[in-house]
Design a protein around this motif. Structure first.
Motif, PDB file in Angstrom:
ATOM      1  N   HIS A 267       0.905  -1.250   0.079  1.00  0.00           N
ATOM      2  CA  HIS A 267      -0.099  -0.063   0.046  1.00  0.00           C
ATOM      3  C   HIS A 267       0.946   1.387  -0.097  1.00  0.00           C
ATOM      4  CE1 HIS A 267      -4.118  -1.648   0.818  1.00  0.00           C
ATOM      5  NE2 HIS A 267      -3.462  -2.831   1.088  1.00  0.00           N
ATOM      6  N   SER A 268       1.926   0.899  -0.156  1.00  0.00           N
ATOM      7  CA  SER A 268       3.012   2.381  -0.234  1.00  0.00           C
ATOM      8  C   SER A 268       4.356   2.175  -0.906  1.00  0.00           C
ATOM      9  CB  SER A 268       3.530   2.777   1.163  1.00  0.00           C
ATOM     10  OG  SER A 268       4.099   1.416   1.888  1.00  0.00           O
ATOM     11  N   MET A 269       4.846   3.136  -1.388  1.00  0.00           N
ATOM     12  CA  MET A 269       6.240   3.034  -2.238  1.00  0.00           C
ATOM     13  C   MET A 269       7.281   3.917  -1.647  1.00  0.00           C
ATOM     14  SD  MET A 269       4.994   2.163  -6.011  1.00  0.00           S
ATOM     15  CE  MET A 269       4.578   0.686  -6.571  1.00  0.00           C
ATOM     16  N   LEU A 270       8.311   3.707  -2.108  1.00  0.00           N
ATOM     17  CA  LEU A 270       9.243   4.830  -1.671  1.00  0.00           C
ATOM     18  C   LEU A 270      10.020   5.307  -3.083  1.00  0.00           C
ATOM     19  CD1 LEU A 270      10.545   6.280   0.667  1.00  0.00           C
ATOM     20  CD2 LEU A 270      12.453   4.515   0.886  1.00  0.00           C
ATOM     21  N   ALA A 271       9.942   6.571  -3.532  1.00  0.00           N
ATOM     22  CA  ALA A 271      10.319   6.791  -4.777  1.00  0.00           C
ATOM     23  C   ALA A 271      11.695   8.028  -4.358  1.00  0.00           C
ATOM     24  CB  ALA A 271       9.268   7.754  -5.416  1.00  0.00           C
ATOM     25  N   SER A 272      12.792   7.587  -5.351  1.00  0.00           N
ATOM     26  CA  SER A 272      13.742   8.518  -5.139  1.00  0.00           C
ATOM     27  C   SER A 272      13.581   9.826  -5.894  1.00  0.00           C
ATOM     28  CB  SER A 272      14.980   7.938  -6.131  1.00  0.00           C
ATOM     29  OG  SER A 272      14.736   8.025  -7.615  1.00  0.00           O
ATOM     30  N   ALA A 273      14.373  10.798  -5.460  1.00  0.00           N
ATOM     31  CA  ALA A 273      14.220  12.265  -5.962  1.00  0.00           C
ATOM     32  C   ALA A 273      14.207  12.199  -7.329  1.00  0.00           C
ATOM     33  CB  ALA A 273      15.274  13.068  -5.288  1.00  0.00           C
ATOM     34  N   ARG A 274      15.004  11.508  -8.106  1.00  0.00           N
ATOM     35  CA  ARG A 274      14.827  11.336  -9.542  1.00  0.00           C
ATOM     36  C   ARG A 274      13.642  10.936 -10.171  1.00  0.00           C
ATOM     37  NH1 ARG A 274      15.481  13.729 -14.004  1.00  0.00           N
ATOM     38  NH2 ARG A 274      16.235  12.762 -15.606  1.00  0.00           N
ATOM     39  N   ALA A 275      13.027  10.009  -9.640  1.00  0.00           N
ATOM     40  CA  ALA A 275      11.961   9.174  -9.814  1.00  0.00           C
ATOM     41  C   ALA A 275      10.670  10.280  -9.836  1.00  0.00           C
ATOM     42  CB  ALA A 275      11.416   8.047  -9.337  1.00  0.00           C
ATOM     43  N   LEU A 276      10.728  11.116  -8.702  1.00  0.00           N
ATOM     44  CA  LEU A 276       9.620  12.033  -8.284  1.00  0.00           C
ATOM     45  C   LEU A 276       9.760  13.205  -9.431  1.00  0.00           C
ATOM     46  CD1 LEU A 276      10.008  12.326  -4.515  1.00  0.00           C
ATOM     47  CD2 LEU A 276       8.168  11.361  -5.623  1.00  0.00           C
ATOM     48  N   GLU A 277      11.025  13.586  -9.678  1.00  0.00           N
ATOM     49  CA  GLU A 277      11.334  14.749 -10.747  1.00  0.00           C
ATOM     50  C   GLU A 277      10.629  14.231 -12.010  1.00  0.00           C
ATOM     51  OE1 GLU A 277      14.957  16.761 -12.904  1.00  0.00           O
ATOM     52  OE2 GLU A 277      15.261  15.731 -11.371  1.00  0.00           O
ATOM     53  N   GLN A 278      10.929  12.820 -12.522  1.00  0.00           N
ATOM     54  CA  GLN A 278      10.498  12.580 -13.932  1.00  0.00           C
ATOM     55  C   GLN A 278       8.851  12.270 -13.621  1.00  0.00           C
ATOM     56  OE1 GLN A 278      12.319   8.966 -15.556  1.00  0.00           O
ATOM     57  NE2 GLN A 278      14.251   9.842 -15.020  1.00  0.00           N
ATOM     58  N   ALA A 279       8.226  12.163 -12.743  1.00  0.00           N
ATOM     59  CA  ALA A 279       6.833  12.143 -12.625  1.00  0.00           C
ATOM     60  C   ALA A 279       6.317  13.418 -12.383  1.00  0.00           C
ATOM     61  CB  ALA A 279       6.441  11.162 -11.394  1.00  0.00           C
ATOM     62  N   GLY A 280       7.095  14.369 -12.150  1.00  0.00           N
ATOM     63  CA  GLY A 280       6.398  15.831 -11.791  1.00  0.00           C
ATOM     64  C   GLY A 280       5.747  15.966 -10.445  1.00  0.00           C
ATOM     65  N   VAL A 281       6.226  15.241  -9.652  1.00  0.00           N
ATOM     66  CA  VAL A 281       5.584  15.178  -8.343  1.00  0.00           C
ATOM     67  C   VAL A 281       6.445  16.165  -7.411  1.00  0.00           C
ATOM     68  CG1 VAL A 281       5.200  14.055  -6.231  1.00  0.00           C
ATOM     69  CG2 VAL A 281       4.599  13.028  -8.357  1.00  0.00           C
ATOM     70  N   ASP A 282       6.162  17.280  -7.034  1.00  0.00           N
ATOM     71  CA  ASP A 282       6.883  18.098  -6.406  1.00  0.00           C
ATOM     72  C   ASP A 282       6.275  18.620  -4.943  1.00  0.00           C
ATOM     73  OD1 ASP A 282       5.180  19.937  -7.564  1.00  0.00           O
ATOM     74  OD2 ASP A 282       6.424  21.083  -8.648  1.00  0.00           O
ATOM     75  N   GLY A 283       5.279  18.191  -4.756  1.00  0.00           N
ATOM     76  CA  GLY A 283       4.434  18.672  -3.704  1.00  0.00           C
ATOM     77  C   GLY A 283       3.270  18.025  -3.346  1.00  0.00           C
ATOM     78  N   PRO A 284       2.520  18.158  -2.363  1.00  0.00           N
ATOM     79  CA  PRO A 284       1.234  17.494  -1.824  1.00  0.00           C
ATOM     80  C   PRO A 284       0.078  17.432  -2.974  1.00  0.00           C
ATOM     81  CG  PRO A 284       1.456  19.421  -0.573  1.00  0.00           C
ATOM     82  CD  PRO A 284       2.879  19.601  -1.205  1.00  0.00           C
ATOM     83  N   ARG A 285      -0.724  16.654  -3.016  1.00  0.00           N
ATOM     84  CA  ARG A 285      -1.786  16.694  -3.804  1.00  0.00           C
ATOM     85  C   ARG A 285      -3.290  16.182  -3.149  1.00  0.00           C
ATOM     86  NH1 ARG A 285       0.215  14.873  -9.928  1.00  0.00           N
ATOM     87  NH2 ARG A 285       2.108  16.067  -9.796  1.00  0.00           N
ATOM     88  N   ARG A 286      -4.195  16.559  -3.564  1.00  0.00           N
ATOM     89  CA  ARG A 286      -5.312  15.929  -2.924  1.00  0.00           C
ATOM     90  C   ARG A 286      -5.854  14.723  -3.781  1.00  0.00           C
ATOM     91  NH1 ARG A 286      -8.147  18.728   0.630  1.00  0.00           N
ATOM     92  NH2 ARG A 286     -10.130  17.717   0.199  1.00  0.00           N
ATOM     93  N   PHE A 287      -6.528  13.667  -3.407  1.00  0.00           N
ATOM     94  CA  PHE A 287      -6.904  12.495  -3.910  1.00  0.00           C
ATOM     95  C   PHE A 287      -8.496  11.923  -3.650  1.00  0.00           C
ATOM     96  CE2 PHE A 287      -2.321  12.243  -3.329  1.00  0.00           C
ATOM     97  CZ  PHE A 287      -1.944  11.874  -4.590  1.00  0.00           C
ATOM     98  N   GLU A 288      -9.067  11.573  -4.573  1.00  0.00           N
ATOM     99  CA  GLU A 288     -10.412  10.965  -4.181  1.00  0.00           C
ATOM    100  C   GLU A 288     -10.497   9.993  -3.340  1.00  0.00           C
ATOM    101  OE1 GLU A 288     -12.748  10.077  -7.410  1.00  0.00           O
ATOM    102  OE2 GLU A 288     -12.733  11.948  -8.324  1.00  0.00           O
ATOM    103  N   GLN A 289      -9.486   9.217  -2.909  1.00  0.00           N
ATOM    104  CA  GLN A 289      -9.338   8.076  -2.050  1.00  0.00           C
ATOM    105  C   GLN A 289      -8.328   8.629  -0.826  1.00  0.00           C
ATOM    106  OE1 GLN A 289      -6.305   5.157  -3.819  1.00  0.00           O
ATOM    107  NE2 GLN A 289      -7.841   5.364  -4.984  1.00  0.00           N
ATOM    108  N   ALA A 290      -8.454   7.762   0.178  1.00  0.00           N
ATOM    109  CA  ALA A 290      -7.415   8.343   1.344  1.00  0.00           C
ATOM    110  C   ALA A 290      -5.747   7.864   0.800  1.00  0.00           C
ATOM    111  CB  ALA A 290      -7.672   7.505   2.638  1.00  0.00           C
ATOM    112  N   ALA A 291      -5.162   8.725   0.156  1.00  0.00           N
ATOM    113  CA  ALA A 291      -3.929   8.752  -0.347  1.00  0.00           C
ATOM    114  C   ALA A 291      -3.035   9.963  -0.039  1.00  0.00           C
ATOM    115  CB  ALA A 291      -3.721   8.381  -2.062  1.00  0.00           C
ATOM    116  N   GLU A 292      -1.586   9.723  -0.168  1.00  0.00           N
ATOM    117  CA  GLU A 292      -0.919  10.939   0.234  1.00  0.00           C
ATOM    118  C   GLU A 292       0.475  10.733  -0.288  1.00  0.00           C
ATOM    119  OE1 GLU A 292       0.705  13.095   4.270  1.00  0.00           O
ATOM    120  OE2 GLU A 292      -0.593  11.250   4.609  1.00  0.00           O
ATOM    121  N   ILE A 293       0.842  11.986  -0.606  1.00  0.00           N
ATOM    122  CA  ILE A 293       2.329  12.371  -1.117  1.00  0.00           C
ATOM    123  C   ILE A 293       2.804  12.813  -0.006  1.00  0.00           C
ATOM    124  CG2 ILE A 293       3.985  13.624  -2.429  1.00  0.00           C
ATOM    125  CD1 ILE A 293       1.622  13.654  -4.739  1.00  0.00           C
TER     126      ILE A 293
END
Length: 544
Positions: free
Chosen positions: A147-173
């Motif tokens: 139910h969880s993953m650990l992403a490296s800084a480079r992986a987050l960069e490639q995915a464009g994940v740079d901060g928190p987001r809201r989701f329809e389900q109980a999920a979290e960055i």
């Protein structure tokens, strides 16, 4: 007509009685069912030129082992990376990742799985805790809970994940105080952001890997499993494997229903029921009421010791209740992931209301299930039997990821009171619930003898360590029934599976000795000599 298979010189152990039958041989026909039980001479006489005749030399035959909860196809994909399940601290994790990371081609991704949050000790579960081993490397690592993953800084960069987001389900960055992602992603909606840009195996690669996994499962005595997802290409892969004669397990597949599902989506799940092939079939729907205690995403009646695990996975729990009601009216059983006490209570409340609104007709009842049930109070326990809800449990989760002294992450989060009512297999059984045993592979190892052993001794792989909640251990016969008879009952197939009787499926597991007589500590190592599915051997040990 001659049988397809004859087994001679056997001890036949029926899980229904727990006793050896007064027979030494059986025959199975082309329809995949047991046609005869008797002595060696009369059963041998039935064999024709095309019959496979096997002398078992006193080995024990019992009803085939069925894993009540596993993920064979998605698990096959997730376990294609670095296996971190044996790592006990951060030094182990870094060492396991260093070699594969250094060997990557430029730009290639590093994948890993089975990462235990206990290995982080007092350090935060964050990419930075792994040190420089992931510097500049796009990496995505599954934590053991799935139910969880650990992403490296480079992986987050490639995915464009740079901060928190809201989701329809109980999920979290998960982010630090400055709003920067730590690399920890909780639940599917967050994980999928990075998974979407990570390389995936080709269809042929995943099909080959799935076939390999299923063969390995058959070699451990598994004849079947309740597969708790139909994501991606799962159904196509199962169909292709069966078409090639390369499907060695009987699989009951439950596709997912996620928060936000509308009436059209629910109708689609209903229409999908019963589709499949000879050895696999879509049957039931998998749902989630919460996440996991380790991540703080379970749904507890009071927050955990970190102030987390407050919320349901469905932002509107009442919508979940309405979907359960719709599926129940359509005769579709549900299997709901519910780990925390509030989640389990809400599932049972929802089933009870569905049953009241749509009483069972004269036909077979709709048998709903709750998956995992890691901590529940006393008043919840008797409701399972009263409502006819199966308790699907994974005793090796307790064995491998918690500790008797409650110093593990799971127990520390729950606190002493709730950690002391962990995985109440015996209490549920004593209260009349049907306890179904499984592994939840790839969360925990799939060998069924290990699952049964864990249910009996409640100890980790290191058997010198004390058991967690030994008062919740199952007897040998209950453990056997939990992986034979009870999965058949949960599937509404107790009239055709889970026992040794004429007319029942010839799904058989053959062991070197009687599992009811083998010591708890020795059970996991009991040799599996033969596995048979629908009258066809899917695994044969040397000499058989």
């Amino acid at each position: 007509m001659s049988p397809d298979l004859v087994l001679l010189s056997a001890r036949l152990l029926d899980p229904g009685t727990g006793s050896l039958l007064p027979h030494t041989a059986l025959a199975a026909g082309g329809d995949g069912r047991i046609t005869h039980l008797g002595d060696d001479r009369e059963i041998r006489a039935l064999a024709g030129p095309a019959t496979t005749v096997l002398d078992l030399k006193g080995a024990v035959v019992t009803a085939g082992f069925t894993d009540g909860h596993l993920h064979p196809v998605s698990g096959a994909e997730r376990t294609m990376g670095v296996d971190l399940s044996a790592c006990r601290d951060l030094a182990d994790v870094r060492a396991a990742l260093a070699g594969p990371a250094a060997a990557l081609a430029p730009g290639a991704w590093l994948r890993g799985w089975g990462l235990d949050p206990n290995s982080f000790g007092d350090a935060p579960v964050a990419a930075a805790s792994l040190g420089p081993v992931l510097d500049g490397v796009p990496a995505l690592i599954d934590l053991f809970d799935g139910h969880s993953m650990l992403a490296s800084a480079r992986a987050l960069e490639q995915a464009g994940v740079d901060g928190p987001r809201r989701f329809e389900q109980a999920a979290e960055i998960v982010c630090d105080e400055a709003g920067r992602p730590t690399g920890l992603l909780l639940e599917d909606a967050a994980c999928e952001l990075v998974e979407a840009v990570a390389p995936r195996p080709t269809g042929d690669e995943l099909r080959a890997r799935t076939a390999e996994v299923l063969r390995e499962m058959a070699a451990t005595g598994l004849t079947g499993g309740h597969a708790m997802d139909a994501n991606g290409a799962t159904l196509d892969i199962l169909g292709a494997l069966e078409g090639d004669g390369d499907l060695p397990l009987r699989l009951r597949v439950a596709p997912w229903c996620q928060p936000g599902a509308d009436a059209e989506a629910v109708d689609g799940l209903v229409r999908q029921q019963g589709t499949g092939g000879r050895l696999w079939q879509v049957a039931g729907v998998k749902m989630f009421m919460d996440g996991t205690i380790d991540n703080g995403t379970a749904w507890l009646e009071s927050p955990d010791c970190h102030g987390e695990s407050r919320d349901a996975f469905w932002p509107d729990p009442d919508q979940y209740r309405r979907v359960v009601g719709a599926l129940h009216r359509a005769g579709v059983p549900t299997a709901t992931h519910a780990i925390g006490d509030a989640a389990v209570r809400h599932v049972l409340d929802s089933v009870e209301r569905a049953q009241a609104e749509t009483p069972a007709a004269d036909g077979a009842p709709v048998r709903h299930r709750v998956e995992h049930i890691e901590t529940v109070p006393d008043d919840t326990v008797p409701r399972f039997a009263r409502l006819g809800v199966a308790a699907s449990m994974q005793p090796t989760h307790c064995c491998e990821y918690t500790r008797a002294d409650h110093t593990d992450n799971w127990s520390r989060r729950l606190g002493e009171e709730r950690a002391s009512r962990a995985f109440r297999c015996r209490d549920l059984w004593d209260a009349g619930a049907r306890v179904v045993l499984g592994s939840d592979w790839p969360i925990a190892p799939y060998p069924p003898l290990g699952v049964m052993a864990g249910a009996r001794h409640r100890r980790p792989g290191d058997l010198s360590r004390p058991p967690h909640g030994p008062e919740q251990a199952l007897t040998p016969l209950r453990a056997l029934r939990g992986i034979t008879l009870n999965p058949a009952w949960a599937a509404g197939e107790e009239h055709m599976a889970g026992r040794l009787a004429v007319g029942y499926r010839a799904d058989l597991t053959v062991l070197a000795d009687n599992p009811l007589d083998v010591a708890d500590a020795d059970l996991a190592g009991l040799p599996v000599l033969l596995t048979v599915v629908a009258g066809r051997p899917t695994h044969r040990a040397a000499g058989i």
